[in-house]
Design a protein around this motif. Structure first.
Motif, PDB file in Angstrom:
ATOM      1  N   HIS A 237      -3.343  -2.526  -7.378  1.00 32.31           N
ATOM      2  CA  HIS A 237      -2.019  -2.374  -7.767  1.00 32.31           C
ATOM      3  C   HIS A 237      -1.146  -1.938  -6.791  1.00 32.31           C
ATOM      4  CE1 HIS A 237      -3.299  -2.029 -11.814  1.00 32.31           C
ATOM      5  NE2 HIS A 237      -3.935  -0.761 -11.490  1.00 32.31           N
ATOM      6  N   THR A 238       0.040  -3.093  -5.618  1.00 26.65           N
ATOM      7  CA  THR A 238       0.789  -3.121  -4.835  1.00 26.65           C
ATOM      8  C   THR A 238       1.333  -1.854  -5.548  1.00 26.65           C
ATOM      9  OG1 THR A 238      -0.260  -5.576  -5.634  1.00 26.65           O
ATOM     10  CG2 THR A 238       2.058  -4.754  -3.803  1.00 26.65           C
ATOM     11  N   GLU A 239       1.705  -1.631  -4.187  1.00 28.11           N
ATOM     12  CA  GLU A 239       2.582  -0.120  -3.610  1.00 28.11           C
ATOM     13  C   GLU A 239       3.933  -0.286  -3.147  1.00 28.11           C
ATOM     14  OE1 GLU A 239       0.415   2.982  -1.755  1.00 28.11           O
ATOM     15  OE2 GLU A 239      -1.309   2.346  -3.172  1.00 28.11           O
ATOM     16  N   ALA A 240       4.899   0.927  -3.077  1.00 30.23           N
ATOM     17  CA  ALA A 240       5.776   0.316  -2.429  1.00 30.23           C
ATOM     18  C   ALA A 240       5.796  -0.292  -1.102  1.00 30.23           C
ATOM     19  CB  ALA A 240       7.367   1.253  -3.075  1.00 30.23           C
ATOM     20  N   HIS A 241       6.746  -1.061  -0.307  1.00 33.27           N
ATOM     21  CA  HIS A 241       6.246  -1.162   0.894  1.00 33.27           C
ATOM     22  C   HIS A 241       5.347  -2.218   1.164  1.00 33.27           C
ATOM     23  CE1 HIS A 241      10.988   0.413   1.343  1.00 33.27           C
ATOM     24  NE2 HIS A 241       9.992   1.495   0.784  1.00 33.27           N
ATOM     25  N   GLN A 242       4.850  -2.667   0.115  1.00 36.54           N
ATOM     26  CA  GLN A 242       3.324  -3.252   0.999  1.00 36.54           C
ATOM     27  C   GLN A 242       3.101  -4.394   0.016  1.00 36.54           C
ATOM     28  OE1 GLN A 242      -0.283  -1.942  -1.593  1.00 36.54           O
ATOM     29  NE2 GLN A 242      -1.369  -2.410   0.457  1.00 36.54           N
ATOM     30  N   LEU A 243       3.333  -5.289   1.043  1.00 37.03           N
ATOM     31  CA  LEU A 243       3.052  -7.136   0.335  1.00 37.03           C
ATOM     32  C   LEU A 243       2.266  -7.041  -0.315  1.00 37.03           C
ATOM     33  CD1 LEU A 243       2.801  -8.182   4.174  1.00 37.03           C
ATOM     34  CD2 LEU A 243       4.912  -8.178   3.159  1.00 37.03           C
ATOM     35  N   THR A 244       2.271  -8.059  -1.731  1.00 35.86           N
ATOM     36  CA  THR A 244       1.309  -8.380  -2.316  1.00 35.86           C
ATOM     37  C   THR A 244       0.123  -9.040  -1.864  1.00 35.86           C
ATOM     38  OG1 THR A 244       2.320 -11.458  -2.194  1.00 35.86           O
ATOM     39  CG2 THR A 244       3.905  -8.968  -4.023  1.00 35.86           C
ATOM     40  N   PRO A 245      -0.869  -8.575  -2.746  1.00 35.69           N
ATOM     41  CA  PRO A 245      -2.373  -9.246  -2.102  1.00 35.69           C
ATOM     42  C   PRO A 245      -2.977 -10.313  -1.516  1.00 35.69           C
ATOM     43  CG  PRO A 245      -2.173  -8.818  -4.503  1.00 35.69           C
ATOM     44  CD  PRO A 245      -0.556  -9.101  -3.997  1.00 35.69           C
ATOM     45  N   TRP A 246      -2.385 -11.594  -2.209  1.00 34.96           N
ATOM     46  CA  TRP A 246      -2.427 -13.056  -1.491  1.00 34.96           C
ATOM     47  C   TRP A 246      -1.488 -12.932   0.540  1.00 34.96           C
ATOM     48  CZ3 TRP A 246      -7.342 -14.482  -1.564  1.00 34.96           C
ATOM     49  CH2 TRP A 246      -8.037 -13.931  -2.299  1.00 34.96           C
ATOM     50  N   THR A 247       0.173 -12.810   0.252  1.00 31.97           N
ATOM     51  CA  THR A 247       0.824 -12.926   1.036  1.00 31.97           C
ATOM     52  C   THR A 247       0.301 -11.541   2.091  1.00 31.97           C
ATOM     53  OG1 THR A 247       2.621 -12.964  -0.618  1.00 31.97           O
ATOM     54  CG2 THR A 247       3.205 -12.854   1.872  1.00 31.97           C
ATOM     55  N   GLY A 248       0.176 -10.711   1.666  1.00 33.31           N
ATOM     56  CA  GLY A 248      -0.635  -9.895   3.051  1.00 33.31           C
ATOM     57  C   GLY A 248      -2.179 -10.169   3.704  1.00 33.31           C
ATOM     58  N   PHE A 249      -2.432 -11.003   3.042  1.00 27.72           N
ATOM     59  CA  PHE A 249      -3.657 -11.441   3.174  1.00 27.72           C
ATOM     60  C   PHE A 249      -3.742 -13.269   4.387  1.00 27.72           C
ATOM     61  CE2 PHE A 249      -7.214 -14.808   3.626  1.00 27.72           C
ATOM     62  CZ  PHE A 249      -8.758 -13.837   3.953  1.00 27.72           C
ATOM     63  N   LEU A 250      -2.333 -13.631   4.181  1.00 30.19           N
ATOM     64  CA  LEU A 250      -2.401 -14.992   4.758  1.00 30.19           C
ATOM     65  C   LEU A 250      -1.481 -13.735   6.338  1.00 30.19           C
ATOM     66  CD1 LEU A 250      -1.629 -17.710   4.557  1.00 30.19           C
ATOM     67  CD2 LEU A 250       0.609 -17.501   4.197  1.00 30.19           C
ATOM     68  N   VAL A 251      -0.727 -13.055   5.725  1.00 32.16           N
ATOM     69  CA  VAL A 251       0.137 -12.528   6.886  1.00 32.16           C
ATOM     70  C   VAL A 251      -1.490 -12.030   7.768  1.00 32.16           C
ATOM     71  CG1 VAL A 251       1.004 -10.304   8.372  1.00 32.16           C
ATOM     72  CG2 VAL A 251       2.036 -11.877   6.230  1.00 32.16           C
ATOM     73  N   PHE A 252      -2.585 -11.140   7.507  1.00 30.06           N
ATOM     74  CA  PHE A 252      -3.611 -10.556   8.328  1.00 30.06           C
ATOM     75  C   PHE A 252      -3.913 -11.895   9.074  1.00 30.06           C
ATOM     76  CE2 PHE A 252      -7.529  -9.013   7.968  1.00 30.06           C
ATOM     77  CZ  PHE A 252      -7.846  -8.536   8.866  1.00 30.06           C
ATOM     78  N   ALA A 253      -4.819 -13.421   8.127  1.00 31.03           N
ATOM     79  CA  ALA A 253      -5.096 -13.869   8.191  1.00 31.03           C
ATOM     80  C   ALA A 253      -4.724 -14.873   9.798  1.00 31.03           C
ATOM     81  CB  ALA A 253      -5.207 -15.319   7.843  1.00 31.03           C
ATOM     82  N   LEU A 254      -2.933 -14.760   9.296  1.00 30.73           N
ATOM     83  CA  LEU A 254      -2.167 -15.718  11.134  1.00 30.73           C
ATOM     84  C   LEU A 254      -2.477 -15.049  12.127  1.00 30.73           C
ATOM     85  CD1 LEU A 254       1.244 -16.781   8.832  1.00 30.73           C
ATOM     86  CD2 LEU A 254      -0.219 -18.151   9.570  1.00 30.73           C
ATOM     87  N   TYR A 255      -2.613 -13.436  12.529  1.00 33.24           N
ATOM     88  CA  TYR A 255      -3.371 -12.774  13.198  1.00 33.24           C
ATOM     89  C   TYR A 255      -4.397 -13.018  13.683  1.00 33.24           C
ATOM     90  CZ  TYR A 255       0.393  -8.946  12.822  1.00 33.24           C
ATOM     91  OH  TYR A 255       1.386  -8.045  12.525  1.00 33.24           O
ATOM     92  N   ALA A 256      -5.214 -13.995  12.647  1.00 34.27           N
ATOM     93  CA  ALA A 256      -6.582 -13.820  13.263  1.00 34.27           C
ATOM     94  C   ALA A 256      -6.679 -15.628  13.958  1.00 34.27           C
ATOM     95  CB  ALA A 256      -7.529 -14.093  12.650  1.00 34.27           C
ATOM     96  N   VAL A 257      -5.212 -16.106  13.297  1.00 34.62           N
ATOM     97  CA  VAL A 257      -5.125 -17.634  13.881  1.00 34.62           C
ATOM     98  C   VAL A 257      -4.651 -17.588  15.222  1.00 34.62           C
ATOM     99  CG1 VAL A 257      -4.197 -19.649  13.271  1.00 34.62           C
ATOM    100  CG2 VAL A 257      -5.478 -18.562  11.694  1.00 34.62           C
ATOM    101  N   ALA A 258      -3.670 -16.926  15.809  1.00 31.59           N
ATOM    102  CA  ALA A 258      -3.421 -16.784  16.189  1.00 31.59           C
ATOM    103  C   ALA A 258      -4.230 -16.051  18.116  1.00 31.59           C
ATOM    104  CB  ALA A 258      -1.794 -15.440  16.820  1.00 31.59           C
ATOM    105  N   ALA A 259      -4.973 -14.994  17.531  1.00 27.17           N
ATOM    106  CA  ALA A 259      -5.611 -14.831  18.802  1.00 27.17           C
ATOM    107  C   ALA A 259      -6.863 -15.843  19.394  1.00 27.17           C
ATOM    108  CB  ALA A 259      -6.904 -13.696  18.108  1.00 27.17           C
ATOM    109  N   LEU A 260      -7.519 -16.728  17.776  1.00 31.81           N
ATOM    110  CA  LEU A 260      -7.715 -17.911  18.128  1.00 31.81           C
ATOM    111  C   LEU A 260      -7.259 -19.139  19.141  1.00 31.81           C
ATOM    112  CD1 LEU A 260      -9.936 -18.795  14.660  1.00 31.81           C
ATOM    113  CD2 LEU A 260     -11.360 -17.460  16.934  1.00 31.81           C
TER     114      LEU A 260
END
Lengths: 272, 314
Positions: A237-260
């Motif tokens: 259950h998404t809490e306050a001040h937390q990204l929705t599941p897939w948006t959050g995962f997309l942001v996380f994945a973008l960090y990995a892409v940036a590192a690569l």
């Protein structure tokens, strides 16, 4: 010992292709002991730690205060081992690249593939496939075993309950992206200790530092930090001040892409 | 065929290789000689595209290394014996390299036998001795049956049998029409293996010559003459191509005349000789003489000895 270099075998003069580099990296990954050790640690941590926590919950359930019971979530509880598993997977991701620098192997690798970038893509791809498959299995087993333990108190959930499949498989995705972050940062820093420090600095230290921010800032900033963003996929259950599941995962994945991408730039530009 | 044109590599303020141009031809073993720190390894890394030249360019078989679609078939290289992951077996190391251009498993087995690692191919490379590591490095260089072979200090750490093996291997590879480029800091070893020499010091080209020519020049002999009439003899020996030096009284070092000519001149003028000895400079001495100014880390020599050494022109 033969005195003359014989070439009885006709050596086919094949070109370097991305598929061949993938084959090469697959051979490299499966022929090192460290691959088996780190992945085994991750699997054992997922399943073992998950069951341990579930057992602790189940055995104290009768005496647990109601607010704690209200906060309890069966699916997440059985997957808690990912916090340890991410250490092993992150280390493996880093070592897939830095192991070649520390041993000098990188010069043999880049002599065989002088265009260089196919090596990084192949490393990332082979690592990602192996990790996502194994961690998905580990995650499903950890979930099932954990729910079996919890069923003693009839507090288990089923895989088909809303959002549960998402967090079970999401755990495998999260761990894979942690590892890819390691692959990318490993290519940037080229040293095993440096790579490991960078990955866990980003994942674990950054959120701790952000705790010190004034809450008006923290509410906006923290949800975008790598691990917080990635963990939104693992929250039922998404809490306050937390990204929705897939948006959050997309942001996380973008960090990995940036590192690569940063790793690719360093690999291409700097002398080996 | 290897062509280096005005190759230059700087690391910050330090110049490792400066304006180096040379050509390495197929069919012979070419030795790449120079003292430690002369820029040999840096040059070889630039040939393989591992280091980017600051300026100038390096072509292998007519193209820059990275432009070859199947580099392992063009150039086989051993830059350092230790370019191997210590945790992987020799067999798997070669198998992974072979996979990049689709070289079959049978070829991997063949090169392992060729370098004599059959018994240890399944052991972790980290447990290998220096000599075994060299053999594995050579196996990876030969994997793609390349037209050009580049080896950095291949005899380092080998036992006499291994050194002999490499020597014969390199010669037979050259006889097959391949381009063989081998670095070493040992002139004596190159004199036995190579036909052509490229000598560098402090990153610059010092000589590009055949071994035969180098040997001929190196043996431009000095004759040591001991006589009580040094002054008189010295005057009689002087001529356009003759150099006479003296490091101690009563001893002359003569270049440009052989011992028979000196003996005859002495007899004509009634000069008594106590000693008349041809001095042969070894190849190693000639090499050291040639690269003396280019040695990166030189041991300090006491002043008195230096003076004597300079007097005795070798």
């Amino acid at each position: 010992m033969s005195t003359l270099p014989t070439t009885a075998v006709v050596v086919p003069r094949g070109r370097v292709t991305q598929v061949r580099v993938l084959t090469s990296e697959w051979i490299k990954l499966r022929t090192l002991r460290s691959t088996y050790i780190t992945l085994l640690v991750a699997i054992v941590a997922m399943i073992g730690f998950g069951m341990l926590i579930c057992w602790a919950t189940e055995s104290h359930w009768a005496t647990m205060p109601p607010p704690e019971k209200a906060h309890f979530e069966a699916a997440s509880r059985s997957l808690a081992g990912y916090r340890i598993a991410q250490l092993a997977v992150g280390v493996l991701g880093v070592m897939v690249v830095t192991g070649e620098y520390s041993t000098g192997m990188i010069r043999a690798t880049l002599s065989a593939v002088p265009r260089r970038l196919p090596v990084l893509w192949a490393k990332a791809a082979v690592f990602a496939v192996v990790t996502v498959v194994l961690m998905a299995i580990a995650s499903v087993v950890a979930f099932s075993a954990g729910q079996a333990v919890l069923s003693a108190q009839h507090i288990q959930v089923s895989l088909t309950a809303p959002g549960v499949t998402r967090i079970v498989l999401g755990t495998a995705l999260y761990l894979t992206v942690v590892g890819l972050l390691g692959v990318g940062l490993g290519a940037v820093v080229r040293s095993t200790p440096g790579g490991i420090a960078s990955v866990f600095g980003v994942l674990l230290v950054l959120p701790a530092l952000a705790e010190a921010l004034p809450s008006s800032w923290a509410d906006h900033v923290n949800q975008y930090l790598p691990s917080n963003a990635g963990e939104s996929l693992l929250t039922l259950h998404t809490e306050a001040h937390q990204l929705t599941p897939w948006t959050g995962f997309l942001v996380f994945a973008l960090y990995a892409v940036a590192a690569l991408v940063a790793g690719a730039v360093v690999l291409k530009r700097r002398d080996a | 065929m290897i062509e280096a044109t005005a190759l230059t590599k700087r690391y910050g303020p330090k110049t490792a290789v400066e304006d180096l141009s040379f050509t390495v031809r197929p069919g012979v073993v070419t030795g790449f000689l120079g003292p430690n720190g002369a820029g040999k390894s840096t040059t070889m890394r630039m040939l393989l595209g591992l280091d980017t030249p600051t300026s100038g360019r390096a072509l292998v078989n007519g193209k820059s290394y990275a432009d070859h679609p199947a580099p392992l078939h063009e150039v086989g290289a051993m830059l350092e014996a230790r370019a191997i992951h210590t945790g992987r077996s020799a067999f798997n190391h070669l198998l992974a390299l072979a996979a990049t251009t689709g070289i079959p498993r049978s070829r991997v087995e063949e090169v392992i036998e060729l370098v004599g690692l059959g018994d240890v191919a399944r052991k972790r490379a980290g447990s290998f001795s220096l000599g075994m590591g060299q053999r594995l490095g050579i196996a990876s260089a030969l994997l793609g049956d390349p037209a050009t072979v580049i080896l950095d200090e291949p005899v380092n750490g080998l036992d006499p049998e291994g050194i002999l093996w490499i020597r014969n291997l390199l010669k037979s590879l050259a006889a097959e029409g391949r381009t063989i480029f081998v670095s070493s800091h040992l002139m004596s070893e190159m004199a036995l293996t190579a036909e052509h020499l490229i000598i560098v010091g402090r990153g610059r080209l010092i000589a590009d010559t055949s071994v035969a020519e180098f040997t001929r020049q190196a043996s431009s002999d000095t004759v040591r003459v001991r006589t009580p009439d040094a002054g008189l003899l010295r005057a009689q020996l002087s001529g356009p191509d003759v150099t006479v030096t003296s490091a101690e009284s009563g001893v002359l070092n003569v270049t440009g005349l052989d011992s028979e000519q000196i003996g005859r001149i002495a007899a004509e003028h009634g000069v008594v000789l106590y000693e008349l000895t041809p001095q042969h400079a070894s190849l190693e001495e000639a090499f050291m003489e040639l690269t003396r100014d280019a040695v990166e880390y030189q041991a300090a020599v006491p002043a008195a000895e230096t003076a004597v050494a300079e007097g005795t022109a070798v």
